[in-house]
Design a protein around this motif. Sequence first.
Motif, PDB file in Angstrom:
ATOM      1  N   MET A 280       0.863  -1.171   0.000  1.00 38.55           N
ATOM      2  CA  MET A 280       0.000   0.000   0.000  1.00 38.55           C
ATOM      3  C   MET A 280       0.901   1.223   0.000  1.00 38.55           C
ATOM      4  N   CYS A 281       0.453   2.306  -0.584  1.00 40.34           N
ATOM      5  CA  CYS A 281       1.230   3.547  -0.646  1.00 40.34           C
ATOM      6  C   CYS A 281       0.289   4.728  -0.460  1.00 40.34           C
ATOM      7  N   ILE A 282       0.880   5.875  -0.095  1.00 36.59           N
ATOM      8  CA  ILE A 282       0.086   7.093  -0.008  1.00 36.59           C
ATOM      9  C   ILE A 282       0.789   8.233  -0.740  1.00 36.59           C
ATOM     10  N   SER A 283      -0.028   9.063  -1.371  1.00 38.93           N
ATOM     11  CA  SER A 283       0.407  10.396  -1.774  1.00 38.93           C
ATOM     12  C   SER A 283      -0.267  11.374  -0.823  1.00 38.93           C
ATOM     13  N   ARG A 284      -0.059  12.642  -1.044  1.00 38.37           N
ATOM     14  CA  ARG A 284      -0.689  13.623  -0.153  1.00 38.37           C
ATOM     15  C   ARG A 284      -2.212  13.501  -0.196  1.00 38.37           C
ATOM     16  N   ASP A 285      -2.754  13.130  -1.348  1.00 41.19           N
ATOM     17  CA  ASP A 285      -4.201  13.137  -1.528  1.00 41.19           C
ATOM     18  C   ASP A 285      -4.829  11.754  -1.644  1.00 41.19           C
ATOM     19  N   LEU A 351       5.858  -1.201  -4.643  1.00 32.26           N
ATOM     20  CA  LEU A 351       5.706   0.046  -5.384  1.00 32.26           C
ATOM     21  C   LEU A 351       6.038   1.219  -4.484  1.00 32.26           C
ATOM     22  N   MET A 352       6.261   2.366  -5.124  1.00 29.05           N
ATOM     23  CA  MET A 352       6.438   3.635  -4.432  1.00 29.05           C
ATOM     24  C   MET A 352       5.601   4.685  -5.152  1.00 29.05           C
ATOM     25  N   VAL A 353       5.252   5.730  -4.427  1.00 32.76           N
ATOM     26  CA  VAL A 353       4.388   6.770  -4.973  1.00 32.76           C
ATOM     27  C   VAL A 353       4.978   8.130  -4.632  1.00 32.76           C
ATOM     28  N   ASP A 354       4.992   9.049  -5.606  1.00 40.87           N
ATOM     29  CA  ASP A 354       5.363  10.432  -5.316  1.00 40.87           C
ATOM     30  C   ASP A 354       4.342  11.023  -4.341  1.00 40.87           C
ATOM     31  N   HIS A 355       4.836  11.694  -3.303  1.00 44.71           N
ATOM     32  CA  HIS A 355       3.909  12.270  -2.335  1.00 44.71           C
ATOM     33  C   HIS A 355       3.114  13.409  -2.948  1.00 44.71           C
ATOM     34  N   ASP A 356       3.756  14.199  -3.798  1.00 47.24           N
ATOM     35  CA  ASP A 356       3.086  15.311  -4.467  1.00 47.24           C
ATOM     36  C   ASP A 356       2.900  14.985  -5.941  1.00 47.24           C
ATOM     37  N   ALA A 357       1.793  15.395  -6.491  1.00 47.94           N
ATOM     38  CA  ALA A 357       1.506  15.199  -7.909  1.00 47.94           C
ATOM     39  C   ALA A 357       0.530  16.280  -8.345  1.00 47.94           C
ATOM     40  N   ALA A 358       0.381  16.418  -9.654  1.00 52.36           N
ATOM     41  CA  ALA A 358      -0.592  17.375 -10.172  1.00 52.36           C
ATOM     42  C   ALA A 358      -1.993  16.972  -9.712  1.00 52.36           C
ATOM     43  N   PRO A 359      -2.908  17.928  -9.596  1.00 51.05           N
ATOM     44  CA  PRO A 359      -4.274  17.606  -9.163  1.00 51.05           C
ATOM     45  C   PRO A 359      -4.882  16.509 -10.035  1.00 51.05           C
ATOM     46  N   GLY A 360      -5.507  15.543  -9.389  1.00 50.90           N
ATOM     47  CA  GLY A 360      -6.158  14.472 -10.131  1.00 50.90           C
ATOM     48  C   GLY A 360      -5.212  13.421 -10.674  1.00 50.90           C
ATOM     49  N   ARG A 361      -3.959  13.436 -10.207  1.00 49.36           N
ATOM     50  CA  ARG A 361      -2.993  12.462 -10.714  1.00 49.36           C
ATOM     51  C   ARG A 361      -2.238  11.816  -9.553  1.00 49.36           C
ATOM     52  N   ILE A 362      -1.709  10.630  -9.833  1.00 45.70           N
ATOM     53  CA  ILE A 362      -0.815   9.953  -8.907  1.00 45.70           C
ATOM     54  C   ILE A 362       0.304   9.337  -9.733  1.00 45.70           C
TER      55      ILE A 362
END
Length: 635
Positions: A280-285, A351-362
């Motif tokens: 499991m992973c998290i971004s800011r949103d 997997l890894m996820v960028d914490h920040d991304a453009a709105p509506g994206r991961i």
Amino acid sequence: MDRRRFLSALGAGAGFAAVGLPMSGCSAPPAPDPLAGGPFGAPTPTPGRDRWARVPSAFNRRVTTEQATTPLTLLDGELPPDMAGHVFFQSLSLRDTDAGFSGDSLVWRVDLDGKVPTITSRLLRTTDLLLHDAVADTDLRFESRGVSRLGPLGMQDQVNTALVPLNGNRLVATVDGGRSWELDPATLAPVGPVGRLDDHRPLVDLPVNRFLCPLNITSAHPPYDAETGEYYGVSLSIVPIPGLVYCEILCWDGVGAIKRVPLTTPDGAPVLLSQSAHQMCISRDHLLIADTSTVIEFGKLMFPPHSAEAAEAQTPRPDTVLFIVSRDELRRTAGGATAVRSVIPRESGHLMVDHDAAPGRIVVHSAHTSAMDFAEWVMPTDRHPVTGEPVRSDLVDAITPVSYDIGVVGRYEIDTRSGAVLDQHAFFDDHTWGSGGLTARNPLTPIDTVGDVFHANSGMPTDIAVQRMLAVFTSYPHRIIPDAELPWSGVPTSLLRIDHDAGRVVDAYWHAGDRFGWTPTFVPRRGTATGSTDGYIVSVVYSDHADARSSGTELWVFDAADLARGPIARLGRADLAMPLTLHSAWLDSLRASRPDTRVDVAAELTERADTWLADPRVASIVRNDVLPAYDAARV
């Protein structure tokens, strides 16, 4: 990271490496695109690496004894004076009848703050482990099934896979089959479980003979957000019974009760993961749950680990299914939440996820486990895929981190509203044999994008490659290297630094063919060392080169900015018996601060034990053996 920079770096770095050409002022041929099909020829071996590999017997060492705090010996090099903090490793303590991953959690701690580094280990004495020991000589005993231990009282929660640091120097141990447990970093003793047994959805539950160790499918990598203090778990069923909720997110603030949120798809259907929720992973949103490529096979759960039924293998799905959930919805809902489904090519274990991304994206990064099923172990009847020779007896029951194709590292930008993959890029080269699994990153580095990550790659350890598993992947749809062209003499393990934003290997160290490098951990330099290479990598290295000073299993220290230089220090002991390690963590201090709120373990266990009406031994064992031992063991 924009597309133009990614493609530029990919062409300049990975393109040269993939076709084995030196860097020069001449234009390079385009890199083979692993997302565009294949097969391709094998990449040219890196100059200087061994063209063979042998898995040490120490890789499969069984250790059931604990290590009292003991100084480590500096075997070679010089230990940097600015190393600080504490490194923790999870390891598998397999008993005589265990196989694969069915070992107890033996947690190791390396202390770097004193004049001399020390090492300590302790079994994590949860109520499940104490119950296992209490019934070991009875017909209620738990028996190995390769991925866990099962018995009449349920499936032992072995919490032996990963470690998750929380704010306040708290530390949580995890596994894919059971609830997580918090341990004290100073004593390595249990603090208590994360959540009640009833907070987790069991595969089976009855009003009588309620399992004391329920069959729970969870995640070994529950994400934690240090900015908000939010911890996310999962509890799921992989059995598609009409009318059931299959997947629930467990939301925890580190203090109070767990909030359970069932997931449905946008059309209202329950979310069903058919393989496992290892990552499991998290971004800011957003929260992301991956249906990872470890298949939960009932032949392995129901039969002994050397049986013909356990030897049967199912082919993992060749692609990765992702479910994306709004974290804001998880916070606000008093009921369920909606998960958007997405699919990326090739299977993934981590997997890894960028914490920040453009709105509506991961943005998702995967070191793909190409043509691999990690939930396998070497059977006594196994034979080498090419020579047909029997496996070495000293490797029977060992896990098999073998990819029957070259590894691929990919970056995927996904629309969180539709699940559509908007942009995707991937690369492979000679360094990515065995890609995917154990990684490290400076925990003090800003978390906006993944950036530089250190990988311990398993290479291609053909000692533990077996005919029955190669047969499973004969028709592998993403194949890059044909079976006949795989490096059957072996590829050694390596330690890599991969720039995941740019998509390239930027630094690498090859272990010798008779060593197995594993479990990297990032140790920041003392102070505010926030750069991606501002510190050191501590890895476990297995070999059979024992002498008067070293058992052959050692801890190697690398300068994170210069892996290619090799280890700057080697630590060990003549009596260091360290079984196979998995994931690890670093803490700057052993002084943990936590709220004094705990699950009432005694109440929930006695309540379940009292449902065993036909066997009063169960309630007696819990009251007289398990709970007193737990009170003595816990913090």
